[in-house]
Design a protein around this motif. Sequence first.
Motif, PDB file in Angstrom:
ATOM      1  N   ILE A  83       0.808  -1.219   0.000  1.00  0.00           N
ATOM      2  CA  ILE A  83       0.000   0.000   0.000  1.00  0.00           C
ATOM      3  C   ILE A  83       0.843   1.271   0.000  1.00  0.00           C
ATOM      4  O   ILE A  83       0.322   2.354  -0.260  1.00  0.00           O
ATOM      5  CB  ILE A  83      -0.966   0.049   1.209  1.00  0.00           C
ATOM      6  N   ALA A  84       2.152   1.158   0.275  1.00  0.00           N
ATOM      7  CA  ALA A  84       2.991   2.346   0.419  1.00  0.00           C
ATOM      8  C   ALA A  84       3.446   2.880  -0.935  1.00  0.00           C
ATOM      9  O   ALA A  84       3.802   2.101  -1.823  1.00  0.00           O
ATOM     10  CB  ALA A  84       4.207   2.031   1.276  1.00  0.00           C
ATOM     11  N   PRO A 120      -5.020  -3.333  -2.187  1.00  0.00           N
ATOM     12  CA  PRO A 120      -5.468  -3.287  -3.593  1.00  0.00           C
ATOM     13  C   PRO A 120      -4.758  -4.324  -4.463  1.00  0.00           C
ATOM     14  O   PRO A 120      -5.369  -4.880  -5.385  1.00  0.00           O
ATOM     15  CB  PRO A 120      -5.105  -1.859  -4.028  1.00  0.00           C
ATOM     16  N   ARG A 121      -3.512  -4.596  -4.201  1.00  0.00           N
ATOM     17  CA  ARG A 121      -2.776  -5.589  -4.992  1.00  0.00           C
ATOM     18  C   ARG A 121      -3.346  -6.987  -4.778  1.00  0.00           C
ATOM     19  O   ARG A 121      -3.419  -7.787  -5.704  1.00  0.00           O
ATOM     20  CB  ARG A 121      -1.285  -5.533  -4.661  1.00  0.00           C
ATOM     21  N   TYR A 122      -3.747  -7.296  -3.550  1.00  0.00           N
ATOM     22  CA  TYR A 122      -4.393  -8.588  -3.302  1.00  0.00           C
ATOM     23  C   TYR A 122      -5.724  -8.673  -4.046  1.00  0.00           C
ATOM     24  O   TYR A 122      -6.050  -9.713  -4.630  1.00  0.00           O
ATOM     25  CB  TYR A 122      -4.621  -8.785  -1.802  1.00  0.00           C
ATOM     26  N   LEU A 123      -6.484  -7.585  -4.030  1.00  0.00           N
ATOM     27  CA  LEU A 123      -7.794  -7.575  -4.701  1.00  0.00           C
ATOM     28  C   LEU A 123      -7.634  -7.764  -6.208  1.00  0.00           C
ATOM     29  O   LEU A 123      -8.433  -8.466  -6.844  1.00  0.00           O
ATOM     30  CB  LEU A 123      -8.530  -6.265  -4.395  1.00  0.00           C
ATOM     31  N   ILE A 124      -6.618  -7.152  -6.794  1.00  0.00           N
ATOM     32  CA  ILE A 124      -6.358  -7.338  -8.231  1.00  0.00           C
ATOM     33  C   ILE A 124      -5.973  -8.783  -8.507  1.00  0.00           C
ATOM     34  O   ILE A 124      -6.408  -9.384  -9.502  1.00  0.00           O
ATOM     35  CB  ILE A 124      -5.268  -6.362  -8.709  1.00  0.00           C
ATOM     36  N   LYS A 125      -5.193  -9.357  -7.630  1.00  0.00           N
ATOM     37  CA  LYS A 125      -4.833 -10.767  -7.778  1.00  0.00           C
ATOM     38  C   LYS A 125      -6.071 -11.656  -7.733  1.00  0.00           C
ATOM     39  O   LYS A 125      -6.129 -12.705  -8.393  1.00  0.00           O
ATOM     40  CB  LYS A 125      -3.862 -11.159  -6.666  1.00  0.00           C
ATOM     41  N   ALA A 171       6.090   4.335  -3.610  1.00  0.00           N
ATOM     42  CA  ALA A 171       7.467   3.861  -3.793  1.00  0.00           C
ATOM     43  C   ALA A 171       8.497   4.716  -3.065  1.00  0.00           C
ATOM     44  O   ALA A 171       9.464   4.197  -2.499  1.00  0.00           O
ATOM     45  CB  ALA A 171       7.798   3.808  -5.285  1.00  0.00           C
ATOM     46  N   SER A 172       8.303   6.045  -3.039  1.00  0.00           N
ATOM     47  CA  SER A 172       9.329   6.928  -2.486  1.00  0.00           C
ATOM     48  C   SER A 172       9.490   6.795  -0.980  1.00  0.00           C
ATOM     49  O   SER A 172      10.530   7.143  -0.424  1.00  0.00           O
ATOM     50  CB  SER A 172       9.009   8.387  -2.833  1.00  0.00           C
ATOM     51  N   ILE A 173       8.455   6.290  -0.277  1.00  0.00           N
ATOM     52  CA  ILE A 173       8.555   6.141   1.183  1.00  0.00           C
ATOM     53  C   ILE A 173       8.286   4.704   1.615  1.00  0.00           C
ATOM     54  O   ILE A 173       8.000   4.458   2.794  1.00  0.00           O
ATOM     55  CB  ILE A 173       7.584   7.094   1.914  1.00  0.00           C
ATOM     56  N   ARG A 174       8.380   3.756   0.681  1.00  0.00           N
ATOM     57  CA  ARG A 174       8.101   2.362   1.037  1.00  0.00           C
ATOM     58  C   ARG A 174       9.087   1.856   2.090  1.00  0.00           C
ATOM     59  O   ARG A 174       8.724   1.107   2.995  1.00  0.00           O
ATOM     60  CB  ARG A 174       8.165   1.468  -0.199  1.00  0.00           C
ATOM     61  N   GLY A 175      10.343   2.280   1.983  1.00  0.00           N
ATOM     62  CA  GLY A 175      11.331   1.862   2.975  1.00  0.00           C
ATOM     63  C   GLY A 175      10.984   2.388   4.356  1.00  0.00           C
ATOM     64  O   GLY A 175      11.022   1.656   5.345  1.00  0.00           O
ATOM     65  N   LEU A 176      10.628   3.670   4.440  1.00  0.00           N
ATOM     66  CA  LEU A 176      10.247   4.256   5.718  1.00  0.00           C
ATOM     67  C   LEU A 176       9.042   3.521   6.306  1.00  0.00           C
ATOM     68  O   LEU A 176       9.023   3.178   7.487  1.00  0.00           O
ATOM     69  CB  LEU A 176       9.927   5.742   5.528  1.00  0.00           C
ATOM     70  N   CYS A 177       8.034   3.274   5.468  1.00  0.00           N
ATOM     71  CA  CYS A 177       6.809   2.620   5.953  1.00  0.00           C
ATOM     72  C   CYS A 177       7.091   1.211   6.447  1.00  0.00           C
ATOM     73  O   CYS A 177       6.575   0.798   7.500  1.00  0.00           O
ATOM     74  CB  CYS A 177       5.757   2.581   4.844  1.00  0.00           C
ATOM     75  N   THR A 178       7.897   0.452   5.707  1.00  0.00           N
ATOM     76  CA  THR A 178       8.197  -0.913   6.120  1.00  0.00           C
ATOM     77  C   THR A 178       9.062  -0.919   7.370  1.00  0.00           C
ATOM     78  O   THR A 178       8.932  -1.808   8.222  1.00  0.00           O
ATOM     79  CB  THR A 178       8.898  -1.676   4.991  1.00  0.00           C
ATOM     80  N   CYS A 179       9.929   0.081   7.514  1.00  0.00           N
ATOM     81  CA  CYS A 179      10.768   0.163   8.708  1.00  0.00           C
ATOM     82  C   CYS A 179       9.956   0.503   9.955  1.00  0.00           C
ATOM     83  O   CYS A 179      10.435   0.311  11.075  1.00  0.00           O
ATOM     84  CB  CYS A 179      11.881   1.187   8.519  1.00  0.00           C
ATOM     85  N   ILE A 180       8.744   1.013   9.776  1.00  0.00           N
ATOM     86  CA  ILE A 180       7.871   1.235  10.928  1.00  0.00           C
ATOM     87  C   ILE A 180       7.560  -0.096  11.597  1.00  0.00           C
ATOM     88  O   ILE A 180       7.444  -0.194  12.823  1.00  0.00           O
ATOM     89  CB  ILE A 180       6.589   1.979  10.502  1.00  0.00           C
ATOM     90  N   PHE A 181       7.441  -1.164  10.778  1.00  0.00           N
ATOM     91  CA  PHE A 181       7.244  -2.503  11.335  1.00  0.00           C
ATOM     92  C   PHE A 181       8.408  -2.870  12.251  1.00  0.00           C
ATOM     93  O   PHE A 181       8.209  -3.327  13.386  1.00  0.00           O
ATOM     94  CB  PHE A 181       7.114  -3.520  10.196  1.00  0.00           C
ATOM     95  N   THR A 182       9.644  -2.670  11.775  1.00  0.00           N
ATOM     96  CA  THR A 182      10.802  -3.009  12.609  1.00  0.00           C
ATOM     97  C   THR A 182      10.912  -2.067  13.801  1.00  0.00           C
ATOM     98  O   THR A 182      11.402  -2.471  14.865  1.00  0.00           O
ATOM     99  CB  THR A 182      12.109  -2.960  11.791  1.00  0.00           C
ATOM    100  N   GLY A 183      10.447  -0.831  13.631  1.00  0.00           N
ATOM    101  CA  GLY A 183      10.433   0.099  14.762  1.00  0.00           C
ATOM    102  C   GLY A 183       9.548  -0.407  15.885  1.00  0.00           C
ATOM    103  O   GLY A 183       9.895  -0.298  17.073  1.00  0.00           O
ATOM    104  N   PHE A 184       8.412  -0.994  15.527  1.00  0.00           N
ATOM    105  CA  PHE A 184       7.520  -1.534  16.547  1.00  0.00           C
ATOM    106  C   PHE A 184       8.093  -2.800  17.187  1.00  0.00           C
ATOM    107  O   PHE A 184       7.721  -3.139  18.313  1.00  0.00           O
ATOM    108  CB  PHE A 184       6.131  -1.796  15.967  1.00  0.00           C
TER     109      PHE A 184
END
Length: 547
Positions: free
Chosen positions: A155-156, A223-228, A158-171
């Motif tokens: 859902i993130a 949305p990617r799951y729904l398209i799949k 592209a320009s902030i996908r790393g930041l968003c995914t790193c929120i998982f590791t932050g938690f």
Amino acid sequence: MAGVKKPVNIFKLKNLGEPKGVFNWRLWFAVISFGLLGAARGVDEGLISGAFNSKHFQKTINYSSYSTVDQANIKANVSSMVQIGSVGGALFAFLICDRIGRIWATRQLCILWVFGIAIFMGSNGNLAAIYAGRFICGLGVGQTPVVGPVYIAEIAPASIRGLCTCIFTGFVYLGIVLAYFTNYGCQIHLGDTNASRWEVPTSLHIIFATLIFILTFFQYESPRYLIKQGNKDKALQIMSRLRKLPPDHEYVLHEINNIINSHHKEMEASKGSGWLGILIEAFTIPSNLYRVCLTITAQIMSQWSGAGSITLYAPDLFKLLGINGTNESLLVTAVFGIVKLVASVLCALFLVDFIGRKRSLLIGITLQAIAMIYVAGFLTAVPGLGRKGYELTAAEKGPSKGAIAMIYISGFGWALGWNSMQYLLTAELFPLRIRAFCTSLAMVFHFGNQYGNSRAVPNMLLETEDRGISPKGTFWCFAAVTILGGIWVWFMVPETAARSLESMDGLFELPWWKIGRHGNLDAERRDGEEEENKGREERVERVEKVV
């Protein structure tokens, strides 16, 4: 002046042309809600060692009646049973993700998580029930690094996908910090012989699982799951809401069309349908096989670099390095959790999307290697540490404080490097059709190696005739693996920052020995050529219309 290159600011976020509305509260609410899944591992890693060191818990399982070796085995089994359960959870997570979606997958893992903890807390000292409860808990926890990062990456922007995914590791680290300080607070205020000393901290599991379960009812499916699944209209509607743009906005339509086109290409290129097609596509297409090998090797290198076991057994290791007393050990451990949390926040906000995944990973590995070498050298110079009755001399106290500081630095480097990248790279490298399966496969290796490491470390630290390689040998082993991992990253891991998930294939079209060093540059050149060709075609079309 002609011929003079402008300096490149490596700390500048790449502008990919996202409209202002894309970075909105709905996106961040979804990212934080699924990022909370990271706390599952963090809470468990931070709690179990403290709970096990509780005198009440030890009395409940009659711990003192066992030999030193049996005590090490029981501690290792109780601590690592979540990891072995997590192997099973990660293994079937992709099936659940692809069958019932990312939202319902999250709900069922929360139920498993709570059910396992309830058995553990109600075990009444029965070791079999303790093992069973933690194993069931692991079946839920093991799904979190599959479901959470995959949903966030899908859902993130592209320009902030790393930041968003790193929120998982932050938690992950938020969970560790809360667990460490809860252990410390309960040790101070409830006493070491009170049942609440370990039961109250353990209830953090139930609090987080319940909170995440409730938050899923306020989230949209990927949305990617729904398209799949063939539900394009609903995918467009949800993407519009997540981006806070109208459904007919050019940016939303472009993003949805890219996902649809990429999925169609994957389906046309697939070698079959169902299970067999996914397996064949993952292991027989060279570019996919390289990605599978990349993520599996990353899990092996990261886990055996030793940082995960340091988190799990932090109170024991700080005692080994000269910290005396349970309260002092728990306090120093809690500060250790804060250091790792700060490092993960710095990585998310200032590094991973600015200087890139690879640079951030190499910086973290370098810090971790320096720390491991120092601690190994200190333990080699002071071989008496860890033996009963040994007291540090005045000359040894300074280096001992340095070794403790190096444990902090290793945690800082781990948070900057392996711990963030092992989730991020796994979540963003694979095509949509095989993404859930390959992420599950990577997490099976993640938890399998984490189990092996956490199960082995208590015995590795022993220094007896028939087992153990001693504390110094353990840290020299961690140092060697860390250095080897850094060399492997330099040559084999490509840069993936600022690329859409649908454009990842371009990184892996070179021969395998060139991908790590040249994959990103080659892909950027081809992307530029494609954009130029596309622009040329559009100009030709406009001219033809005028004519």
